[in-house]
Write an enzyme that holds these catalytic residues in place. Structure first.
Site, PDB file in Angstrom:
ATOM      1  N   LYS B 214       0.843  -1.196   0.000  1.00 36.84           N
ATOM      2  CA  LYS B 214       0.000   0.000   0.000  1.00 36.84           C
ATOM      3  C   LYS B 214       0.878   1.245   0.000  1.00 36.84           C
ATOM      4  O   LYS B 214       1.809   1.345   0.817  1.00 36.84           O
ATOM      5  CB  LYS B 214      -0.895  -0.002   1.249  1.00 36.84           C
ATOM      6  N   ASP B 243      -0.290   0.001  -4.539  1.00 40.67           N
ATOM      7  CA  ASP B 243      -1.710   0.356  -4.510  1.00 40.67           C
ATOM      8  C   ASP B 243      -1.917   1.653  -3.732  1.00 40.67           C
ATOM      9  O   ASP B 243      -1.695   1.692  -2.523  1.00 40.67           O
ATOM     10  CB  ASP B 243      -2.486  -0.791  -3.846  1.00 40.67           C
ATOM     11  N   GLU B 269      -1.839   0.729  -8.778  1.00 50.06           N
ATOM     12  CA  GLU B 269      -3.279   0.477  -8.626  1.00 50.06           C
ATOM     13  C   GLU B 269      -4.006   1.685  -8.041  1.00 50.06           C
ATOM     14  O   GLU B 269      -3.496   2.330  -7.132  1.00 50.06           O
ATOM     15  CB  GLU B 269      -3.435  -0.735  -7.689  1.00 50.06           C
ATOM     16  N   GLU B 296     -11.796  -1.716  -8.390  1.00 46.04           N
ATOM     17  CA  GLU B 296     -12.500  -2.111  -7.166  1.00 46.04           C
ATOM     18  C   GLU B 296     -13.593  -1.121  -6.796  1.00 46.04           C
ATOM     19  O   GLU B 296     -14.523  -1.486  -6.077  1.00 46.04           O
ATOM     20  CB  GLU B 296     -11.527  -2.334  -6.008  1.00 46.04           C
ATOM     21  N   ASP B 319     -14.877  -6.378  -9.172  1.00 46.26           N
ATOM     22  CA  ASP B 319     -15.233  -7.158  -7.980  1.00 46.26           C
ATOM     23  C   ASP B 319     -16.723  -7.490  -8.078  1.00 46.26           C
ATOM     24  O   ASP B 319     -17.558  -6.586  -8.167  1.00 46.26           O
ATOM     25  CB  ASP B 319     -14.936  -6.333  -6.719  1.00 46.26           C
ATOM     26  N   HIS B 346     -10.535  -7.628  -7.640  1.00 49.62           N
ATOM     27  CA  HIS B 346     -10.433  -7.243  -6.233  1.00 49.62           C
ATOM     28  C   HIS B 346     -11.302  -8.215  -5.453  1.00 49.62           C
ATOM     29  O   HIS B 346     -12.399  -8.559  -5.895  1.00 49.62           O
ATOM     30  CB  HIS B 346     -10.950  -5.815  -6.063  1.00 49.62           C
TER      31      HIS B 346
END
Lengths: 409, 409
Positions: B214, B243, B269, B296, B319, B346
């Site tokens: 992250k 991400d 991401e 996502e 997702d 996701h």
């Protein structure tokens, strides 16, 4: 200090056919109504608009946001409302449900609108006056311009306001003259051809110089017949807008849209799905010189930014009861000012709030005073309903944003 | 016949730091759980994922949809589920709250997923097997392809399935081999550098060849330091994905994104706001050859169509608990097949449902079997949790879609 709030689910069934369009056959004009009570005796009222089912969900979400404003002083709150808006709209768990769209964003609109209403009531001025009198820095403090950095920084927003400030006085005549209206209610989808004829004549007799017809019929022939019927009655000097309410697929919109050009529509509205930016870009190119109008289902400033960047729309129909209230409405109006695209709001509020906002847009941002949609069906329910005479909105002079329902006094 | 339903709001607090990202500091992994009961004794379970607050709103909206499925026979329903999905998602009053996004669409996802689960349980097969064995026409009958007419007609969808049917048997080896996973949990936002080091080594020891970190820190230096830290431990043969969870503005994403390229990320991401398609197009051009991953927070097939048309994404992270369930997931996977873009979901479901869907995508649509996200935090709560060994998802063989919680049995 805001010491209490309440949220009400208010629904108004309509007369047969009223409000119907190609997608919404049986709407019940409904509101999540937020009231913020101040311990000085003022109450701010804010609305989000729905079509019936699910208004309770918006109310529930609005309680979540309103709760966070308890104990706030309204002047202090509005001195940096942009930050508060940013925090509320990005509340880290609730945010997952959007972000910045759907039920949670409708709820934020209602709460935000209640803040602006309370602010204006406490200052004892109509919202339009509060907004045009604010120094540009203070106005921009009420906005959340995040995710617009590539198009509209804080400095740029202040500059746009300052640039138009010097000529502001030349546009004050609109206050006395009133803001032009257009009549949406001549041609609801389920109205018969005869109803439409009668309504068109009445609208023109009442001074309207712009009318709207709902299209999007399963048989294009019905749309084409009715569009020409309105044009025949209206003549060439009255503007006629066509509204498909997202009913068409892209291939249909291209096919039927082109056929409808023969009656010279002033715009074609919501030709297809409101998320399909690329389709709108294609339609704008293919239906030119007729322009596309869109925005009543566009949820936030970021999406509007994309619609502007991709040159999809000739008219932006942002609704302060769909995006995050007055604050985000102003951010989007600033973006439109930059792009030179007129703002012609969709009036989920029946014009009650937007009559203030279009005056601000014209006076402070030098947006053209084109016209504001007029829908009369709920007039008997508002405490101070809009007054439209000779096709013109008379300027509201009461304090606040004119959003109180009689039922809730 | 479906004779009863229930909807439950289930929330699971996580250990400190787990699940944290730049935007969501304290998520509570939560579900709106829909159960449809069939009078033959079967129960179909469907999930929508949230982060805590507001799960109750999704539950309430799910009740609205589930109610409309009472008295339906599941086989009959699934023989034309695409039509039902279209009707539900366009219910003319509820639709205003989206359309096709936010709380109402999350709710539709849960209800849709319960239908597919019930269908597979009644047939006594795992969902992946049901899907790969369906004749293409029957599979496409479960999809709503409206507003995709410019890119994917019914005929085109059937053709795509038929084209890949002939080579389907060559891809069945994945069932025995298992579908590769990647480890998202090495580098949650609030984990310390030391935690990340330990987690990375453990992930590699456990057979993972792809890891996610992250990013999106207020100080870019932290992101850059941690990204290189992961690369140093992972070496050059392990894929490392970064991400940002929408945290960056476009200018920040351009600036920091370019700096991060030095550690050779496999993808970057959610660099910025999920509604900003045009920003993603610019980022894709400016960060090439590194690709953008997104999805996502993208709500529906129409938005994914735009993302594909504008060449914004190298990986589509749809997702099935965000879009309208399995049905819309398949529609989007078909669009991605047409565009040759990999689908890497996701996993709001922690992989329980998606382990079935990626097998279908690989076997029936010839999507590359790249890898599926793995998040272990809720394993103890599922009746039949995913089994990941040596970095590979073992193929689920139980009937249904593996979405039952122990708590609800």
């Amino acid at each position: 200090m805001i010491y209490k709030f309440n949220v009400r689910d208010v629904r108004f069934p309509l007369a047969a056919g009223a409000g119907s369009d190609a997608v919404h056959q049986n709407p019940v004009y409904s509101y999540a109504v937020v009231q913020l009570r101040d311990d000085n005796g003022f109450t701010g009222t804010g609305l989000a608009f729905t079509l019936g089912e699910g208004t309770n969900l918006v109310c529930k979400a609005a309680e979540f946001y309103a709760e966070k404003l308890l104990k706030c002083d309204i002047e202090e709150l509005m001195s940096h409302f942009g930050e508060t808006f940013n925090h509320l709209s990005n509340e880290q768990q609730f945010r997952w449900l959007g972000p910045h769209k759907g039920v949670v964003h409708l709820a934020l609109a209602a709460v935000t609108n209640a803040c602006y209403d309370l602010w204006a009531r406490k200052r004892g001025v109509p919202l339009w006056k509060l907004l045009i009198d604010l120094p540009p820095e203070q106005l921009v403090n009420t906005l959340d311009l995040s995710y617009l950095e590539d198009e509209l920084t804080r400095e740029h927003a202040i500059q746009l306001l300052n640039e138009n400030k010097t000529s502001q006085h030349t546009r004050m005549s609109i206050i006395k003259a009133g803001y032009p209206g257009y009549d949406t209610s001549v041609g609801w989808f389920n109205y018969s051809d005869d109803d439409i004829k009668v309504n068109c004549r009445k609208a023109i007799d009442n001074g309207f110089s712009a009318l709207k017809l709902k299209v999007g019929s399963p048989e294009p022939e019905r749309d084409i017949r009715r569009a020409h019927l309105v044009r025949d009655i209206a003549g060439n000097d009255v503007k006629v807008m066509l509204d498909a309410n997202q009913q068409w697929t892209l291939p249909q919109a291209l096919f039927i849209g082109k056929k409808l050009l023969s009656m010279n529509p002033y715009w074609i509205e919501e030709p297809t799905h409101p998320d399909d930016i690329f389709a709108h870009q294609l339609l704008a190119k293919n239906l030119a010189p007729c322009k596309i109008a869109l925005g009543e289902h566009v949820s936030n400033r970021i999406l509007f930014k994309n619609y502007l960047q991709l040159e999809t729309a000739g008219f932006i129909q942002v609704d302060a009861l769909r995006v995050g209230g007055v604050s985000e409405f102003i951010s989007i109006s600033l973006l439109c000012r930059k792009y030179g695209i007129p703002v012609v709001p969709h009036v989920g509020d029946m014009g009650q709030l937007h009559q203030h906002l279009v005056l601000f847009n014209h006076i402070s941002l030098n947006h053209e005073a084109l016209f504001l949609e007029h829908i009369p069906h709920l007039k008997s329910h508002f405490e101070q309903p809009v007054v439209v005479q000779d096709g013109v909105y008379k300027t509201p002079m009461e304090a606040g944003s004119s959003c109180n329902f009689k039922e809730m006094l």
